[in-house]
Design an enzyme around this catalytic site. Structure first.
Site, PDB file in Angstrom:
ATOM      1  N   ASN A 126      17.672   7.876 -17.429  1.00  0.00           N
ATOM      2  CA  ASN A 126      17.738   6.582 -18.026  1.00  0.00           C
ATOM      3  C   ASN A 126      18.025   5.449 -17.039  1.00  0.00           C
ATOM      4  O   ASN A 126      19.120   5.441 -16.610  1.00  0.00           O
ATOM      5  CB  ASN A 126      18.728   6.453 -19.343  1.00  0.00           C
ATOM      6  CG  ASN A 126      18.875   5.218 -19.905  1.00  0.00           C
ATOM      7  OD1 ASN A 126      17.828   4.641 -19.801  1.00  0.00           O
ATOM      8  ND2 ASN A 126      19.804   5.000 -20.944  1.00  0.00           N
ATOM      9  N   ASP A 185      25.706   8.658 -23.668  1.00  0.00           N
ATOM     10  CA  ASP A 185      25.456   9.673 -24.710  1.00  0.00           C
ATOM     11  C   ASP A 185      24.330   9.295 -25.452  1.00  0.00           C
ATOM     12  O   ASP A 185      23.855  10.411 -26.008  1.00  0.00           O
ATOM     13  CB  ASP A 185      26.809   9.670 -25.463  1.00  0.00           C
ATOM     14  CG  ASP A 185      28.088  10.128 -24.678  1.00  0.00           C
ATOM     15  OD1 ASP A 185      28.040  11.070 -24.128  1.00  0.00           O
ATOM     16  OD2 ASP A 185      28.883   9.209 -24.722  1.00  0.00           O
ATOM     17  N   GLY A 217      29.792   4.718 -21.848  1.00  0.00           N
ATOM     18  CA  GLY A 217      30.886   5.605 -22.771  1.00  0.00           C
ATOM     19  C   GLY A 217      31.128   6.835 -22.166  1.00  0.00           C
ATOM     20  O   GLY A 217      32.414   7.307 -21.780  1.00  0.00           O
TER      21      GLY A 217
END
Length: 504
Positions: A126, A185, A217
């Site tokens: 990502n 996540d 996170g």
């Protein structure tokens, strides 16, 4: 007659290790050597565990080359002491002749192959999450370890929201031993949703998933490493995948009517969701935005009306108040979400999995808690982020969600709870109701003191419902939220449905 245990072949040979004469022994999954008299490091035995300290192995003529990833003082041949963190190294064992090298090499290769390590991985990177560092983390920290291990891979970067879900939905899974997410996540959650939308979802969801922390996170990676007693870092997360250990992972179905979302980490409503989502406007502050906005929210503490109904896990039957079992929850509760034809996923495509059916079983005893609520937090794993242990008793595949609920609490006590969240001790406060549930239903209401404003419901970093659309950041060209704010939202756990790479 006594049982005969199979004998483990023991190989012993005079060799050179990293250029120094030594006596080497290979037994089971361990290589040991002791430098010969007069050699460098005379008399000090060294050991190398194939399973826990070797990244990769190759034969080159008379040389056996081990790419190592061991704690300081381990098999890389360095002395004792150190900080215990793993470091790259190399151990080269040179045999007297090629025939002996081939014999040893074949035995070592067979023993490494027996460990069940992945041979080929599909890696999703990502480039937008966290500090937008996914590509650089892959190139500089992930790729060197993957290449040293000899694991083959295919890498693809995501280009837009839900791209990882689309990839997982159409990927030829027969070619790969796992799907790895270099991300926060959220991308792993997209992959889970994509796999469960496939016609072959029953086999697809068993493909091992891996997470390499590159987001904001990183709760799943932190939880996995913490459970194994491993320091939290990217290299340890990569090595856990290379070693190939796996564990089962619960999947939670989040349902409202025909809309459904599959979660593996957490769902929040109230304070935590407000801080996580609304602080986006201060993203220029970096990670300090969370602390800054948390202080703002505590100074102007919000409380939300509403109700929570749940099926408690064994040992928590006295939490809350009993619910009248004659009120018809079979037709106006959880079961409604699972009894429709419901083959539509969050992106409108065919969904192969419609959620667990165990909630339809008779005899379930529901209980309830009435608001107002400051915060509702439902966790599947211990950590919600790198430094927040939101659900200290959570387990990866126990079939339950851990609920941490703050009803009414003075604002400065709430601030104290936040500081205690680093080690999970906040759940011992009388302000916190902490318990486990098999299923839970949230009926969210408006903010106390307001006739129009609701809250935010956030699952694994995805806003699934927002009660104040005037505050939404979504424009006309962005998709709306999956669910509406107000009608009941149901969560039910499917025990151990997914599989995830784990350090142990």
């Amino acid at each position: 007659m006594a049982d005969h245990q199979p004998q483990v072949e023991v190989l012993t040979e005079s060799v050179r290790v990293n250029g120094t004469k030594a006596e080497a022994t290979l037994v089971g999954g361990e290589l040991a050597w002791r430098p010969a008299a007069g050699g460098n490091g005379e008399g000090q035995e060294r050991r190398l565990e194939l399973e826990s300290e070797v990244l990769g192995f190759q034969m080159d003529g008379r040389q056996l080359k081990f790419a190592t990833f061991a704690a300081s003082g381990g098999g890389n041949g360095k002395g004792g002491g150190g900080d215990g963190n793993r470091r790259r190294g190399e151990v080269v064992v040179e045999m007297e002749n090629e025939a002996t090298a081939v014999r040893w090499g074949d035995v070592i290769s067979d023993r490494l192959a027996s460990l069940g390590r992945p041979k080929k991985l599909f890696i999703i990177v990502n480039p937008y999450g966290g500090k937008r560092s996914g590509p650089s983390i892959f190139q500089n920290e992930v790729l060197p370890l993957i290449e040293a291990s000899g694991v083959l891979y295919t890498m693809q970067e995501t280009k837009h929201r839900l791209h990882a879900q689309e990839i997982a939905h159409s990927l030829d899974l027969r070619k790969y031993d796992g799907i790895i997410c270099v991300s926060g996540d959220g991308v792993m959650v997209e992959v889970v949703n994509g796999l469960l939308q496939r016609e072959d979802w029953e086999t697809a969801i068993k493909v091992p998933l891996g997470i390499i922390p590159a987001g904001t996170g990183n709760g799943m990676a932190r939880s996995l490493l913490h459970a194994a007693g491993e320091p939290f870092c990217i290299s340890n997360a990569v090595f856990a995948i290379i070693r190939g250990h796996k564990r089962a992972l619960d999947v939670t179905s989040v349902v409202q009517g025909k809309a459904r979302f599959f979660s593996v980490l957490m769902l929040t409503w109230g304070l935590v969701a407000d801080v996580d989502i609304e602080s986006e406007k201060y993203r220029w502050m970096g990670s300090a935005r969370l602390d800054f906005y948390l202080l703002l929210r505590i100074l102007n503490l919000r409380r939300y009306n509403g109700r929570i109904l749940f099926v408690p896990a064994p040992g928590y039957e006295e939490v809350g108040d009993p619910v009248d079992q004659t009120t018809g929850y079979e037709t106006n509760g959880f079961s409604t979400g699972f009894q429709d034809d419901g083959r539509t996923g969050s992106n409108g495509e065919t969904c192969g999995y419609v959620g667990p059916s165990s909630i339809k079983e008779a005899g379930l005893r529901w209980r309830s808690l009435d608001g107002p609520f400051v915060s509702v937090w439902l966790g599947n794993v211990p950590f919600a982020s790198e430094d927040a242990m939101a659900a200290p008793k959570a387990e990866f595949a126990d079939g339950y969600l851990d609920a941490a609920i703050i009803k009414d609490c003075p604002r400065w006590d709430v601030l104290g709870l936040v500081f205690q969240m680093k080690d999970g001790s906040y759940v011992n406060s009388p302000c916190v109701e902490y318990f486990k549930v098999k299923a839970i239903r949230i009926e969210p209401g408006l903010r106390v003191g307001s006739s129009t404003e609701g809250g935010i419901i956030d699952s694994d970093g995805e806003v699934i419902a927002r009660g104040d659309e005037s505050d939404s950041r979504a424009g006309d060209d962005e998709p709306g939220h999956l669910m509406a704010y107000g009608p009941p939202i149901q969560l039910t756990v499917d025990q151990g449905l997914a599989t995830i790479f784990s350090p142990r």
